[in-house]
Design a protein around this motif. Structure first.
Motif, short mmCIF file in Angstrom:
data_model
loop_
_atom_site.label_atom_id
_atom_site.label_comp_id
_atom_site.label_asym_id
_atom_site.label_seq_id
_atom_site.Cartn_x
_atom_site.Cartn_y
_atom_site.Cartn_z
N SER A 28 51.61 22.50 30.64
CA SER A 28 50.64 22.48 29.55
C SER A 28 49.29 22.00 30.08
O SER A 28 49.20 20.90 30.62
N MET A 29 48.27 22.82 29.92
CA MET A 29 46.91 22.44 30.27
C MET A 29 46.27 21.83 29.02
O MET A 29 46.12 22.52 28.00
N PRO A 30 45.88 20.56 29.06
CA PRO A 30 45.39 19.90 27.84
C PRO A 30 44.16 20.58 27.24
O PRO A 30 44.01 20.62 26.02
N GLN A 31 43.27 21.08 28.09
CA GLN A 31 42.08 21.76 27.58
C GLN A 31 41.70 22.87 28.55
O GLN A 31 41.49 22.63 29.74
N THR A 32 41.60 24.08 28.03
CA THR A 32 41.20 25.23 28.83
C THR A 32 39.67 25.35 28.82
O THR A 32 38.99 24.72 28.00
N GLN A 82 39.32 29.31 24.35
CA GLN A 82 38.27 28.61 23.61
C GLN A 82 38.46 27.09 23.62
O GLN A 82 38.33 26.42 22.60
N ALA A 83 38.74 26.56 24.82
CA ALA A 83 38.86 25.11 25.06
C ALA A 83 40.06 24.48 24.36
O ALA A 83 40.18 23.26 24.34
N LEU A 160 29.31 35.39 28.33
CA LEU A 160 30.47 35.88 27.57
C LEU A 160 30.09 37.14 26.80
O LEU A 160 28.99 37.24 26.27
N ASP A 161 31.02 38.08 26.73
CA ASP A 161 30.78 39.25 25.88
C ASP A 161 31.17 38.90 24.44
O ASP A 161 31.49 37.75 24.12
N GLN A 162 31.17 39.91 23.56
CA GLN A 162 31.43 39.64 22.14
C GLN A 162 32.83 39.10 21.88
O GLN A 162 33.07 38.43 20.88
N SER A 163 33.76 39.39 22.79
CA SER A 163 35.13 38.92 22.63
C SER A 163 35.37 37.57 23.29
O SER A 163 36.48 37.04 23.25
N GLY A 164 34.31 37.00 23.92
CA GLY A 164 34.46 35.73 24.60
C GLY A 164 34.92 35.84 26.03
O GLY A 164 35.30 34.85 26.65
N ASN A 165 34.87 37.05 26.59
CA ASN A 165 35.35 37.29 27.95
C ASN A 165 34.20 37.28 28.96
O ASN A 165 33.12 37.80 28.70
N ASN A 166 34.45 36.68 30.13
CA ASN A 166 33.53 36.85 31.26
C ASN A 166 34.31 36.89 32.57
O ASN A 166 33.91 36.34 33.58
N ALA A 167 35.46 37.59 32.51
CA ALA A 167 36.27 37.84 33.71
C ALA A 167 36.50 39.35 33.82
O ALA A 167 36.61 40.05 32.80
N TYR A 168 36.60 39.81 35.06
CA TYR A 168 36.69 41.24 35.33
C TYR A 168 37.76 41.47 36.40
O TYR A 168 37.62 40.98 37.52
#
Length: 231
Positions: A28-32, A82-83, A160-168
């Protein structure tokens, strides 16, 4: 080396480091991050046991992911939680189905990335990462392979794009051929783009920003050459 999490226990302070989960074991990661996080997972069963990994975050309903048996390629889930917290649990049906997990991204302490210097090619082996700083103009990342084997790389950076993504996530020598990004043919699920050949270039203008690259290719693949250039 990877720490082993036995069944029925939880590593409640997981920072993304490599771990192997026995059936019913969890991390479990406490905060992403409040941005994209890449989670890689891999079925280490010696028998023909398909695995299952369950993801939960915040109050959202659990999500189950298939973990293919006898595969020699890491599976990848990229999302922005989202953290919120993130918990991964091995919910495989057969008890002899250990699952390897690791998280990738800027600042994730599980891996110290090497330098990515503008104009200097660098070779990345499986699960190796590099990180560099872009300049405030158009930049280009070039990925190339010396073989015809499928290769997979992931890039994290930029707004971030509209979906909250910034990974490719990008594949070379892909069975799907040339796909993505828009307006190209839609890529396979989870991918930003794929290339039929052994080379792909990605152009972007993110200002002065950190760019992170990791090689998520199969175990049998040769290193991927990565080059960051200023245009």
């Amino acid at each position: 080396m990877s720490d082993f999490v036995v069944g029925g226990t939880v590593n409640a302070a997981w920072s993304g480091q490599p771990q192997v989960l026995a059936v019913r074991g969890s991390v479990s990661m406490p905060q992403t991050p409040n941005g994209s996080l890449i989670v890689g997972y891999f079925n280490q069963a010696q028998q023909n046991n398909e695995g299952r990994l369950t993801f939960t975050s915040g109050s959202s309903a659990p999500t189950n992911a298939r973990v293919p048996a006898l595969a020699r390629m890491i599976s990848v889930l990229t999302a922005n939680w989202q953290a919120n917290n993130l918990t991964l649990t091995n919910t495989s049906l057969n008890a002899a189905t250990p699952i390897f997990v690791q998280a990738f991204g800027p600042g994730i302490p599980s891996m110290q990335p090497g330098p990515l210097t503008i104009g200097t090619p660098v070779q990345l082996a499986m699960r190796q990462a590099v990180q560099g700083i872009t300049t405030p103009n158009w930049m280009q990342l070039e990925f190339s392979s010396s073989t015809s084997n499928q290769q997979v790389v992931a890039v994290v950076g930029g707004p971030l794009d509209q979906s909250g993504n910034n990974a490719y996530v990008i594949a070379l020598n892909a069975p799907s051929g040339d796909t993505g990004p828009p307006p190209g043919n839609p890529p396979p699920d989870g991918f930003y783009a794929t290339a039929a050949g052994n080379r792909y270039t990605m152009s972007f203008n993110w200002g002065a920003a950190i760019v992170y690259v990791v090689n998520l290719s199969p175990q049998t693949a040769t290193p991927v050459t990565t080059l960051l250039q200023s245009l």
